[in-house]
Design a protein around this motif. Sequence first.
Motif, PDB file in Angstrom:
ATOM      1  N   PHE A 382       0.627  -1.469  -0.102  1.00  0.00           N
ATOM      2  CA  PHE A 382      -0.139   0.392  -0.006  1.00  0.00           C
ATOM      3  C   PHE A 382       1.377   2.070  -0.058  1.00  0.00           C
ATOM      4  O   PHE A 382       0.728   3.049  -0.473  1.00  0.00           O
ATOM      5  N   ASN A 383       2.362   0.588   0.186  1.00  0.00           N
ATOM      6  CA  ASN A 383       2.683   2.591   0.355  1.00  0.00           C
ATOM      7  C   ASN A 383       4.092   2.557  -0.384  1.00  0.00           C
ATOM      8  O   ASN A 383       3.962   1.321  -1.372  1.00  0.00           O
ATOM      9  N   PHE A 384       4.420   3.382  -1.033  1.00  0.00           N
ATOM     10  CA  PHE A 384       5.262   4.184  -1.443  1.00  0.00           C
ATOM     11  C   PHE A 384       6.536   5.269  -1.054  1.00  0.00           C
ATOM     12  O   PHE A 384       5.750   5.495  -0.156  1.00  0.00           O
ATOM     13  N   LEU A 385       7.923   5.209  -2.082  1.00  0.00           N
ATOM     14  CA  LEU A 385       8.691   5.906  -1.290  1.00  0.00           C
ATOM     15  C   LEU A 385       8.660   7.387  -2.383  1.00  0.00           C
ATOM     16  O   LEU A 385       8.845   7.276  -3.574  1.00  0.00           O
ATOM     17  N   VAL A 386       8.552   8.855  -1.984  1.00  0.00           N
ATOM     18  CA  VAL A 386       9.262   9.781  -2.844  1.00  0.00           C
ATOM     19  C   VAL A 386      10.469  10.388  -2.651  1.00  0.00           C
ATOM     20  O   VAL A 386      10.226  10.868  -1.340  1.00  0.00           O
ATOM     21  N   SER A 387      10.989  11.019  -3.054  1.00  0.00           N
ATOM     22  CA  SER A 387      12.200  11.879  -2.819  1.00  0.00           C
ATOM     23  C   SER A 387      12.432  13.138  -4.085  1.00  0.00           C
ATOM     24  O   SER A 387      11.616  13.170  -5.100  1.00  0.00           O
ATOM     25  N   THR A 388      13.108  14.272  -3.055  1.00  0.00           N
ATOM     26  CA  THR A 388      12.635  15.576  -4.117  1.00  0.00           C
ATOM     27  C   THR A 388      13.993  16.460  -4.107  1.00  0.00           C
ATOM     28  O   THR A 388      15.293  15.947  -4.102  1.00  0.00           O
ATOM     29  N   ASP A 389      14.349  17.374  -4.657  1.00  0.00           N
ATOM     30  CA  ASP A 389      15.422  17.715  -5.064  1.00  0.00           C
ATOM     31  C   ASP A 389      15.672  18.981  -3.971  1.00  0.00           C
ATOM     32  O   ASP A 389      16.702  19.842  -3.511  1.00  0.00           O
ATOM     33  N   LYS A 390      14.905  18.260  -3.376  1.00  0.00           N
ATOM     34  CA  LYS A 390      14.971  19.651  -1.245  1.00  0.00           C
ATOM     35  C   LYS A 390      15.887  18.882  -1.143  1.00  0.00           C
ATOM     36  O   LYS A 390      16.101  19.042   0.625  1.00  0.00           O
ATOM     37  N   GLY A 391      16.079  17.155  -0.930  1.00  0.00           N
ATOM     38  CA  GLY A 391      16.852  17.000  -0.100  1.00  0.00           C
ATOM     39  C   GLY A 391      15.623  15.469   0.980  1.00  0.00           C
ATOM     40  O   GLY A 391      15.784  15.224   1.810  1.00  0.00           O
ATOM     41  N   LEU A 392      14.434  16.057   1.080  1.00  0.00           N
ATOM     42  CA  LEU A 392      13.114  15.910   2.117  1.00  0.00           C
ATOM     43  C   LEU A 392      12.956  14.006   1.412  1.00  0.00           C
ATOM     44  O   LEU A 392      12.948  13.706  -0.462  1.00  0.00           O
ATOM     45  N   LEU A 393      12.242  13.211   2.015  1.00  0.00           N
ATOM     46  CA  LEU A 393      12.470  11.990   1.580  1.00  0.00           C
ATOM     47  C   LEU A 393      10.784  11.795   2.231  1.00  0.00           C
ATOM     48  O   LEU A 393      10.666  12.071   3.482  1.00  0.00           O
ATOM     49  N   TYR A 394       9.923  11.014   1.695  1.00  0.00           N
ATOM     50  CA  TYR A 394       7.873  11.164   2.244  1.00  0.00           C
ATOM     51  C   TYR A 394       8.187   9.038   2.251  1.00  0.00           C
ATOM     52  O   TYR A 394       8.485   8.908   1.349  1.00  0.00           O
ATOM     53  N   GLU A 395       7.365   8.833   2.640  1.00  0.00           N
ATOM     54  CA  GLU A 395       6.485   7.375   2.311  1.00  0.00           C
ATOM     55  C   GLU A 395       5.284   7.798   2.412  1.00  0.00           C
ATOM     56  O   GLU A 395       4.359   8.232   3.962  1.00  0.00           O
ATOM     57  N   VAL A 396       4.921   7.282   1.893  1.00  0.00           N
ATOM     58  CA  VAL A 396       2.560   7.917   0.886  1.00  0.00           C
ATOM     59  C   VAL A 396       2.346   6.229   1.406  1.00  0.00           C
ATOM     60  O   VAL A 396       2.597   5.245   0.574  1.00  0.00           O
ATOM     61  N   ASP A 397       1.262   6.365   1.965  1.00  0.00           N
ATOM     62  CA  ASP A 397      -0.062   5.427   2.224  1.00  0.00           C
ATOM     63  C   ASP A 397      -1.045   5.142   1.437  1.00  0.00           C
ATOM     64  O   ASP A 397      -1.666   6.749   1.643  1.00  0.00           O
ATOM     65  N   VAL A 398      -1.345   5.028   0.207  1.00  0.00           N
ATOM     66  CA  VAL A 398      -1.761   4.442  -1.014  1.00  0.00           C
ATOM     67  C   VAL A 398      -3.439   5.444  -0.598  1.00  0.00           C
ATOM     68  O   VAL A 398      -4.565   5.776  -0.716  1.00  0.00           O
ATOM     69  N   ARG A 399      -3.830   5.091   0.518  1.00  0.00           N
ATOM     70  CA  ARG A 399      -5.220   5.220   1.473  1.00  0.00           C
ATOM     71  C   ARG A 399      -5.722   6.538   2.276  1.00  0.00           C
ATOM     72  O   ARG A 399      -6.259   6.470   2.520  1.00  0.00           O
ATOM     73  N   HIS A 400      -4.270   7.176   2.121  1.00  0.00           N
ATOM     74  CA  HIS A 400      -4.231   8.356   2.819  1.00  0.00           C
ATOM     75  C   HIS A 400      -3.949   9.542   2.306  1.00  0.00           C
ATOM     76  O   HIS A 400      -3.477   9.371   1.155  1.00  0.00           O
ATOM     77  N   SER A 401      -4.309  10.752   2.477  1.00  0.00           N
ATOM     78  CA  SER A 401      -4.056  11.617   1.798  1.00  0.00           C
ATOM     79  C   SER A 401      -2.394  12.587   2.252  1.00  0.00           C
ATOM     80  O   SER A 401      -2.292  13.139   1.343  1.00  0.00           O
ATOM     81  N   LYS A 402      -2.842  12.592   3.394  1.00  0.00           N
ATOM     82  CA  LYS A 402      -0.846  13.147   3.938  1.00  0.00           C
ATOM     83  C   LYS A 402       0.207  11.915   3.672  1.00  0.00           C
ATOM     84  O   LYS A 402      -0.028  10.564   4.173  1.00  0.00           O
ATOM     85  N   PRO A 403       0.935  11.818   3.617  1.00  0.00           N
ATOM     86  CA  PRO A 403       2.814  11.174   4.544  1.00  0.00           C
ATOM     87  C   PRO A 403       2.014  10.446   5.626  1.00  0.00           C
ATOM     88  O   PRO A 403       2.246  11.235   6.367  1.00  0.00           O
ATOM     89  N   LEU A 404       3.201   9.524   5.815  1.00  0.00           N
ATOM     90  CA  LEU A 404       3.364   8.376   7.054  1.00  0.00           C
ATOM     91  C   LEU A 404       4.458   9.328   7.558  1.00  0.00           C
ATOM     92  O   LEU A 404       4.019   9.577   8.614  1.00  0.00           O
ATOM     93  N   PHE A 405       5.626   9.851   6.779  1.00  0.00           N
ATOM     94  CA  PHE A 405       6.493  10.837   7.143  1.00  0.00           C
ATOM     95  C   PHE A 405       7.681  11.397   6.034  1.00  0.00           C
ATOM     96  O   PHE A 405       7.164  11.434   5.106  1.00  0.00           O
ATOM     97  N   THR A 406       7.464  12.280   6.829  1.00  0.00           N
ATOM     98  CA  THR A 406       8.378  13.260   5.710  1.00  0.00           C
ATOM     99  C   THR A 406       9.813  13.567   6.523  1.00  0.00           C
ATOM    100  O   THR A 406      10.061  13.594   7.900  1.00  0.00           O
ATOM    101  N   LEU A 407      11.186  13.332   5.697  1.00  0.00           N
ATOM    102  CA  LEU A 407      12.305  13.481   6.943  1.00  0.00           C
ATOM    103  C   LEU A 407      13.701  13.863   5.747  1.00  0.00           C
ATOM    104  O   LEU A 407      13.092  13.978   4.443  1.00  0.00           O
ATOM    105  N   SER A 408      13.732  14.826   5.829  1.00  0.00           N
ATOM    106  CA  SER A 408      14.700  15.419   6.056  1.00  0.00           C
ATOM    107  C   SER A 408      16.007  14.707   5.983  1.00  0.00           C
ATOM    108  O   SER A 408      16.721  14.473   6.400  1.00  0.00           O
ATOM    109  N   ALA A 409      16.702  13.631   4.309  1.00  0.00           N
ATOM    110  CA  ALA A 409      17.374  13.115   4.114  1.00  0.00           C
ATOM    111  C   ALA A 409      18.442  13.299   3.503  1.00  0.00           C
ATOM    112  O   ALA A 409      20.004  12.956   3.886  1.00  0.00           O
TER     113      ALA A 409
END
Length: 579
Positions: A382-409
């Motif tokens: 159910f989950n996927f991971l996303v990274s951005t150009d600002k150094g952030l890492l997210y994990e998202v559950d497709v059943r929810h609208s907000k990320p499970l966590f936001t990490l300055s990686a």
Amino acid sequence: MAGSGGKKNIVPCLVWVQQGCAKQNPDKVSLNKEELQKIIQKTQNELDDKADESEEENARDLDGNTQDSEDEFESAMRKAENMAASIKHKKAKQTVKRKHIDENDEQEDDIVKKYGLDDYDNEDLRKSSSFDFYHPREQRPSANSCHIILSFADPYITLKDDIDSDDEDFVLKPTDNLLAIGKVTEEAAVLEVHIYNEEMNNLFIHHDYILPTIPLVLEWLDYDIADGQKGNFVAMGTMEPDIGIWDLDVVDSLEPVAVLAGTKHSKKKKLKKKDALVDGHTDSVLDLSWNKNVRNVLASASADHTVCLWDLAEGKVVSSLKHHEKEVQCVSWHPVESQSLLTGSFDNFAAVVDCRSPKENVKKWEFDGEVERCIWNHFCPFNFLVSTDKGLLYEVDVRHSKPLFTLSAHEQAVTGISLSSQIPGLLVTTSPDKHLKVWDIQDSKPSLVLSRNLKLDVLHCVASNPDHPFVFAVGANRDFKVWDIRESAAVRRHFLTRMPAPMAAECAEDAEDLPGDAAADAMENLNMEDEEDAAEEEEMLAGDRGESKTSKLAQGGDKTGKKKKKKKKKKKVPAAKGE
């Protein structure tokens, strides 16, 4: 184990091949004189076409700039001069064309003489050490003029019947992994195929292919377009809109076995929405994903803002997805659900699309920054991971609208993310900040386990070995590195309870870093010219266990930064550097 470490060996993409998927004894290409002549002529025609296009664009730019900067009289004079020059160029070109038509046979003779094709089928000369397809030094073309010429010195082509002293290395073992690497050097762009054997602790190049353009992404697939049977292929996305498919079981190939063609348009011409992507992409292909559950389907993401779904059996686009407003940077099929496709774009959105009805079933999430990478968590579907150009890492559950966590990686963009093939929660990230980091994201509670400067300059990508859960390959500005992260005591301790029993027993008694992870290994290419390098050396000598400011953002981080006294290891020493 690492590549040569050269400053000009840029590796923007790489992909592993699972054990048992490649032929034990790969095939070798044998071209006759006529086939080789056709390839040379085709390449020369493509170079001529590109030169003509460049001249036309320069002429249009010059004409436009003149109109903006000069008055009416001077503009008219310049137009007249341009017209005269154009007429002169056109006549010269027509003369050349007529010459080509009238002297077609003579041109073919020139190609035959130029590349020594008269003697191509002469076995005696081909075995002679003095026979070479290269021109004399003063007549050799530059590397940028025609990459295909460089491949003619390939020993398998010019000396295909010779017995290689390393025949044993040519034949693949059941325990071998292949690692396909897209590389850009000072001389050419190449696709290299390396062999990695974890049991024997070795890494070496097996064969390579010369490429006509810079590779951006590689994706492994087992689908043979010719008959649908299983094989060993990589699909390659480049700066061009085409997608080339290469057969890794055939060495000495000069061309891909198939091309999923895009549509090339002039940069000055703006496409209408209804005209775009009738036959494929119109811009660079930035990412690829093969559907393992529906083997004839390949998804491609492009700088033309779209995602294409390809039917490999037909070799054509069956659907074009246009749910992003900017370049689509990444695409990933769900590991179980064959219809679910994850995409990420420079428009700051990631999306999950149900490809059975892609226009109606699209769910989006917005993030802080342009999406660099996105992957499914195969341990939690159910989950996927996303990274951005600002150094952030997210994990998202497709059943929810907000990320499970936001990490300055990372301090800079997170350009590579890869989950272990078998160890739940083990995640590796890479960044242009030159650091590789190992995370534990089990239960969506991220903690930093290890941070390491690999001394490879900017890091572009990372991929986990499908058969060895702690082995990762990293592509960078200074070549590449294959690293078993169990060399780190922090990694071994942290993931010990999740290892398979035999592996856990092997690692249980190793309380300190292994020699391959020691400061001496990292200092091999260390240049002590500034304070930053000195600080990094001190950090490595202290253990370099990731006690940085980013670890404070992760809950329950493994604090193992204290310097410890080394003791003799019972585990075998990792192999020396490879090719």
